[in-house]
Design a protein around this motif. Structure first.
Motif, PDB file in Angstrom:
ATOM      1  N   ARG A   1     -30.213  -6.833  15.456  1.00  0.00           N
ATOM      2  CA  ARG A   1     -30.814  -7.351  16.682  1.00  0.00           C
ATOM      3  C   ARG A   1     -29.772  -7.955  17.633  1.00  0.00           C
ATOM      4  O   ARG A   1     -29.660  -7.585  18.784  1.00  0.00           O
ATOM      5  CB  ARG A   1     -31.840  -8.441  16.343  1.00  0.00           C
ATOM      6  CG  ARG A   1     -33.228  -7.902  16.073  1.00  0.00           C
ATOM      7  CD  ARG A   1     -33.948  -7.581  17.346  1.00  0.00           C
ATOM      8  NE  ARG A   1     -35.156  -6.802  17.091  1.00  0.00           N
ATOM      9  CZ  ARG A   1     -36.275  -7.319  16.623  1.00  0.00           C
ATOM     10  NH1 ARG A   1     -36.350  -8.611  16.375  1.00  0.00           N
ATOM     11  NH2 ARG A   1     -37.315  -6.552  16.414  1.00  0.00           N
ATOM     12  N   THR A   2     -29.035  -8.909  17.080  1.00  0.00           N
ATOM     13  CA  THR A   2     -28.072  -9.613  17.931  1.00  0.00           C
ATOM     14  C   THR A   2     -27.001  -8.678  18.463  1.00  0.00           C
ATOM     15  O   THR A   2     -26.568  -8.803  19.593  1.00  0.00           O
ATOM     16  CB  THR A   2     -27.383 -10.741  17.136  1.00  0.00           C
ATOM     17  OG1 THR A   2     -26.912 -10.194  15.903  1.00  0.00           O
ATOM     18  CG2 THR A   2     -28.338 -11.868  16.854  1.00  0.00           C
ATOM     19  N   GLU A   3     -26.643  -7.696  17.613  1.00  0.00           N
ATOM     20  CA  GLU A   3     -25.624  -6.747  18.060  1.00  0.00           C
ATOM     21  C   GLU A   3     -26.121  -5.921  19.227  1.00  0.00           C
ATOM     22  O   GLU A   3     -25.398  -5.656  20.172  1.00  0.00           O
ATOM     23  CB  GLU A   3     -25.255  -5.800  16.913  1.00  0.00           C
ATOM     24  CG  GLU A   3     -24.217  -6.361  15.958  1.00  0.00           C
ATOM     25  CD  GLU A   3     -23.818  -5.301  14.954  1.00  0.00           C
ATOM     26  OE1 GLU A   3     -23.365  -4.226  15.390  1.00  0.00           O
ATOM     27  OE2 GLU A   3     -23.971  -5.530  13.749  1.00  0.00           O
ATOM     28  N   ILE A   4     -27.375  -5.506  19.119  1.00  0.00           N
ATOM     29  CA  ILE A   4     -27.945  -4.628  20.146  1.00  0.00           C
ATOM     30  C   ILE A   4     -27.767  -5.208  21.526  1.00  0.00           C
ATOM     31  O   ILE A   4     -27.253  -4.552  22.433  1.00  0.00           O
ATOM     32  CB  ILE A   4     -29.452  -4.389  19.867  1.00  0.00           C
ATOM     33  CG1 ILE A   4     -29.616  -3.517  18.625  1.00  0.00           C
ATOM     34  CG2 ILE A   4     -30.107  -3.718  21.056  1.00  0.00           C
ATOM     35  CD1 ILE A   4     -31.069  -3.286  18.247  1.00  0.00           C
ATOM     36  N   ARG A   5     -28.171  -6.450  21.673  1.00  0.00           N
ATOM     37  CA  ARG A   5     -28.085  -7.086  22.980  1.00  0.00           C
ATOM     38  C   ARG A   5     -26.636  -7.118  23.473  1.00  0.00           C
ATOM     39  O   ARG A   5     -26.335  -6.731  24.590  1.00  0.00           O
ATOM     40  CB  ARG A   5     -28.668  -8.507  22.905  1.00  0.00           C
ATOM     41  CG  ARG A   5     -28.645  -9.211  24.223  1.00  0.00           C
ATOM     42  CD  ARG A   5     -29.590 -10.414  24.289  1.00  0.00           C
ATOM     43  NE  ARG A   5     -30.104 -10.559  25.647  1.00  0.00           N
ATOM     44  CZ  ARG A   5     -31.311 -10.236  26.023  1.00  0.00           C
ATOM     45  NH1 ARG A   5     -32.170  -9.743  25.145  1.00  0.00           N
ATOM     46  NH2 ARG A   5     -31.687 -10.374  27.276  1.00  0.00           N
ATOM     47  N   ARG A   6     -25.771  -7.585  22.601  1.00  0.00           N
ATOM     48  CA  ARG A   6     -24.357  -7.701  22.992  1.00  0.00           C
ATOM     49  C   ARG A   6     -23.778  -6.351  23.380  1.00  0.00           C
ATOM     50  O   ARG A   6     -23.137  -6.180  24.403  1.00  0.00           O
ATOM     51  CB  ARG A   6     -23.557  -8.321  21.840  1.00  0.00           C
ATOM     52  CG  ARG A   6     -22.210  -8.829  22.256  1.00  0.00           C
ATOM     53  CD  ARG A   6     -21.701  -9.938  21.331  1.00  0.00           C
ATOM     54  NE  ARG A   6     -22.382  -9.942  20.042  1.00  0.00           N
ATOM     55  CZ  ARG A   6     -21.855  -9.466  18.918  1.00  0.00           C
ATOM     56  NH1 ARG A   6     -20.661  -8.924  18.926  1.00  0.00           N
ATOM     57  NH2 ARG A   6     -22.519  -9.530  17.776  1.00  0.00           N
ATOM     58  N   GLU A   7     -24.075  -5.371  22.524  1.00  0.00           N
ATOM     59  CA  GLU A   7     -23.535  -4.030  22.732  1.00  0.00           C
ATOM     60  C   GLU A   7     -24.014  -3.428  24.064  1.00  0.00           C
ATOM     61  O   GLU A   7     -23.222  -2.896  24.831  1.00  0.00           O
ATOM     62  CB  GLU A   7     -23.990  -3.126  21.569  1.00  0.00           C
ATOM     63  CG  GLU A   7     -23.090  -1.935  21.343  1.00  0.00           C
ATOM     64  CD  GLU A   7     -21.740  -2.343  20.763  1.00  0.00           C
ATOM     65  OE1 GLU A   7     -20.797  -1.560  20.878  1.00  0.00           O
ATOM     66  OE2 GLU A   7     -21.635  -3.485  20.218  1.00  0.00           O
ATOM     67  N   ASN A   8     -25.309  -3.542  24.310  1.00  0.00           N
ATOM     68  CA  ASN A   8     -25.848  -2.946  25.535  1.00  0.00           C
ATOM     69  C   ASN A   8     -25.389  -3.672  26.797  1.00  0.00           C
ATOM     70  O   ASN A   8     -25.119  -3.041  27.813  1.00  0.00           O
ATOM     71  CB  ASN A   8     -27.376  -2.921  25.466  1.00  0.00           C
ATOM     72  CG  ASN A   8     -27.876  -1.753  24.647  1.00  0.00           C
ATOM     73  OD1 ASN A   8     -27.146  -0.777  24.444  1.00  0.00           O
ATOM     74  ND2 ASN A   8     -29.099  -1.843  24.161  1.00  0.00           N
ATOM     75  N   GLU A   9     -25.319  -4.971  26.724  1.00  0.00           N
ATOM     76  CA  GLU A   9     -24.828  -5.709  27.892  1.00  0.00           C
ATOM     77  C   GLU A   9     -23.409  -5.272  28.213  1.00  0.00           C
ATOM     78  O   GLU A   9     -23.054  -5.081  29.380  1.00  0.00           O
ATOM     79  CB  GLU A   9     -24.881  -7.221  27.618  1.00  0.00           C
ATOM     80  CG  GLU A   9     -26.284  -7.795  27.703  1.00  0.00           C
ATOM     81  CD  GLU A   9     -26.293  -9.309  27.631  1.00  0.00           C
ATOM     82  OE1 GLU A   9     -25.218  -9.909  27.362  1.00  0.00           O
ATOM     83  OE2 GLU A   9     -27.371  -9.902  27.834  1.00  0.00           O
ATOM     84  N   LYS A  10     -22.633  -5.109  27.171  1.00  0.00           N
ATOM     85  CA  LYS A  10     -21.249  -4.683  27.357  1.00  0.00           C
ATOM     86  C   LYS A  10     -21.206  -3.312  28.015  1.00  0.00           C
ATOM     87  O   LYS A  10     -20.448  -3.063  28.955  1.00  0.00           O
ATOM     88  CB  LYS A  10     -20.541  -4.648  25.997  1.00  0.00           C
ATOM     89  CG  LYS A  10     -19.036  -4.805  26.066  1.00  0.00           C
ATOM     90  CD  LYS A  10     -18.457  -5.013  24.672  1.00  0.00           C
ATOM     91  CE  LYS A  10     -17.566  -3.863  24.274  1.00  0.00           C
ATOM     92  NZ  LYS A  10     -17.108  -3.973  22.860  1.00  0.00           N
TER      93      LYS A  10
ATOM     94  N   ALA B   1     -23.895   4.434  32.143  1.00  0.00           N
ATOM     95  CA  ALA B   1     -24.048   3.694  30.887  1.00  0.00           C
ATOM     96  C   ALA B   1     -24.791   4.523  29.840  1.00  0.00           C
ATOM     97  O   ALA B   1     -24.789   4.198  28.658  1.00  0.00           O
ATOM     98  CB  ALA B   1     -24.790   2.389  31.138  1.00  0.00           C
ATOM     99  N   GLY B   2     -25.446   5.582  30.305  1.00  0.00           N
ATOM    100  CA  GLY B   2     -26.208   6.415  29.375  1.00  0.00           C
ATOM    101  C   GLY B   2     -27.507   5.772  28.935  1.00  0.00           C
ATOM    102  O   GLY B   2     -27.972   5.973  27.811  1.00  0.00           O
ATOM    103  N   LEU B   3     -28.091   4.990  29.827  1.00  0.00           N
ATOM    104  CA  LEU B   3     -29.348   4.303  29.503  1.00  0.00           C
ATOM    105  C   LEU B   3     -30.356   4.552  30.617  1.00  0.00           C
ATOM    106  O   LEU B   3     -29.985   4.834  31.745  1.00  0.00           O
ATOM    107  CB  LEU B   3     -29.107   2.790  29.389  1.00  0.00           C
ATOM    108  CG  LEU B   3     -28.190   2.301  28.271  1.00  0.00           C
ATOM    109  CD1 LEU B   3     -27.914   0.823  28.440  1.00  0.00           C
ATOM    110  CD2 LEU B   3     -28.830   2.574  26.917  1.00  0.00           C
TER     111      LEU B   3
END
Lengths: 210, 210
Positions: free
Chosen positions: A10-19, A46-48
Motif C-alpha cells: 500500500r505505502t509503496e504504491i502511493r510513493r511509487e505513483n507520485e514519483k 506517466a503511463g496512467l
DNA sequence: TTCTTTCCTGACCATATGGTCAGACACGGA
DNA sequence: TCCGTGTCTGACCATATGGTCAGGAAAGAA
C-alpha cells in the motif's frame, strides 16, 4: 526484473505513483510550460489514466506547485557547497561544479524553475521572498568577508551571484541552443568538463581569487 | 493630440494595427508563454476585437512566429557591436553594454526568446541552425584571433560567448527574481550601471583583457 | 456619385481541456 | 472469510479557446 508486476505494498504504491507522476510532469512542464502542458499528456507520459493523476494531485496547479518546490529543494542542497569553504576558490568553485552538475542532471527541473520565475513567480513568490532572500543575504555576507580578508577583489557580491546563477543555469535552460551550436549533439563528458573549467577559470580569475 | 481619432490612411492603418497587436502579443507571450497566452487576452491588451487579430494574423502561431523573429532582429543588430573592435576590451565591452541595454529595454522580447529556446525552438530552429550558427562561428574566429594576438588569455571562445549571453540575458529573464531580491523594486539607473560595470569587470578581468 | 477594395466585428462553431464522480477493484487486518 | 480502506478508471460535464464567416463600414479610385 523491474518490469515484473510484482505486487506493491500500500505505502509503496502511493510513493511509487507520485514519483512517476512528478517525473512525467517535470518533463512535460519543461517542454510545454505550465499553460501548454496538459494533464492528458502528463498522464500519457506517466503511463496512467488521467483520472488517476487527479486522485493523487487535486489540480494541475497543485501538481505544478509540487514540481517547482521539489526543484527548489535540490538547489538549496547544492547551495550548501558554498558554506564551510575557507575561501572563494573552494567555495565558489564547488558551487559552480554543483550547479553545473544540476544543469546536466536535471535540465527539466531547471527549465521549470526558469519558466516559473520568468512568468513572475506566481507560485513560488513566497519562497523568493523568504528562503531565497535569506540564502542570498547570507552568501553576500560570506563573499563580503572574503573581500575584507583580501581573498578576492572587491566586486559587488550580488552581481557576482547573479553571474553564477545565470552562467550555470544557461547550460540547462539554453541546452537546446547549445546543442544546436554543437552540431546538434549533446555535450560530451569532455565538453562538460571544458565548460565547467571555462566558467570556473573566467569567474575565479575575474574576481581576483586565483 | 495622439488620442484624436484623426483619420488614418489605408497604409497607415495596417502598419499601426500590426504594431499594436505585436506589442500586445509580446507582452502576453512573455507573461504567459505560448501555451498560456490567449488570443482574447492579446486582443484585450491591444484594445481590439479578437476577430480583428485574425484579420491581420491568420493564426496564433503566425503571430507568435512574427514576435520571435522581430526580437531576433534586435539581437542581431546588437551583435554588430562586436565587429570592427580593435580588441576584447572594446568589442566585448560594447557587446555587454548593448545586450544589457536590450535586457533593460526589451525584457518581454527577451523572455519570449528564452521561452522559445527552452521549449526546443519549435518555431525558430532554422534560425538557430543558419543565422545564429554563422554569427557564432564568426565571433569565435574573432575571439580566437584576439587570443592569438595576445590580447587576452586562451579561454574557450565558445564558453565565453555562452557566458556573455547567459549573464546579460539573466537581467531580463530573471528580472522578477532580481527585483524581489532588491526589496521588490526595479533596479535604479545607478544599479543598472553597477550591474553593467560588474559584469564587464569580472569578465574582462577573467579573460585577462584588462 | 459610384464602385471596388480594404478594414472591421458580433455571432457562431468544433474541439480540447481541467476537473468530477460513481462504482469497481484490491490490499490487509480481524 | 469478511470487511474497511485505499486505489483505480471510464464516462461524463462545463467551460474556454482558436478559428470562421457573413455582412457592414469606410477609404479611395474613377
Amino acid at each position: 526484473m523491474t518490469e515484473a508486476p510484482r505486487p506493491l505494498r500500500r505505502t509503496e504504491i502511493r510513493r511509487e505513483n507520485e514519483k512517476l507522476i512528478l517525473s512525467a510532469a517535470e518533463k512535460v512542464f519543461a517542454e510545454a510550460g505550465f499553460g501548454g502542458a496538459t494533464m492528458q499528456l502528463i498522464a500519457d507520459v506517466a503511463g496512467l489514466p488521467k483520472a488517476n493523476l487527479h486522485y493523487y494531485f487535486a489540480t494541475k496547479e497543485d501538481l505544478y506547485r509540487r514540481v517547482v518546490r521539489d526543484i527548489f529543494e535540490i538547489w538549496l542542497k547544492a547551495a550548501e557547497t558554498f558554506d564551510n569553504a575557507p575561501g572563494p576558490v573552494e567555495g565558489i568553485g564547488a558551487y559552480i561544479d554543483a550547479k553545473m552538475e544540476i544543469s546536466r542532471r536535471h535540465p527539466d527541473g531547471s527549465k521549470v524553475w526558469a519558466s516559473e520565475v520568468m512568468h513572475g513567480a506566481p507560485v513560488i513568490q513566497d519562497y523568493l521572498e523568504t528562503t531565497l532572500r535569506d540564502w542570498t543575504e547570507g552568501r553576500i555576507a560570506v563573499i563580503q568577508r572574503w573581500i575584507d580578508e583580501g581573498k578576492m577583489a572587491p566586486v559587488d557580491p550580488r552581481h557576482l551571484l547573479y553571474m553564477l546563477w545565470a552562467t550555470t543555469q544557461h547550460y540547462a535552460d539554453f541546452g537546446h541552443q547549445i546543442e544546436t551550436l554543437n552540431a546538434g549533439k549533446p555535450l560530451s563528458d569532455r565538453q562538460w568538463k571544458a565548460a565547467k573549467d571555462s566558467v570556473k577559470t573566467i569567474i575565479l580569475t575575474g574576481i581576483g581569487a586565483l
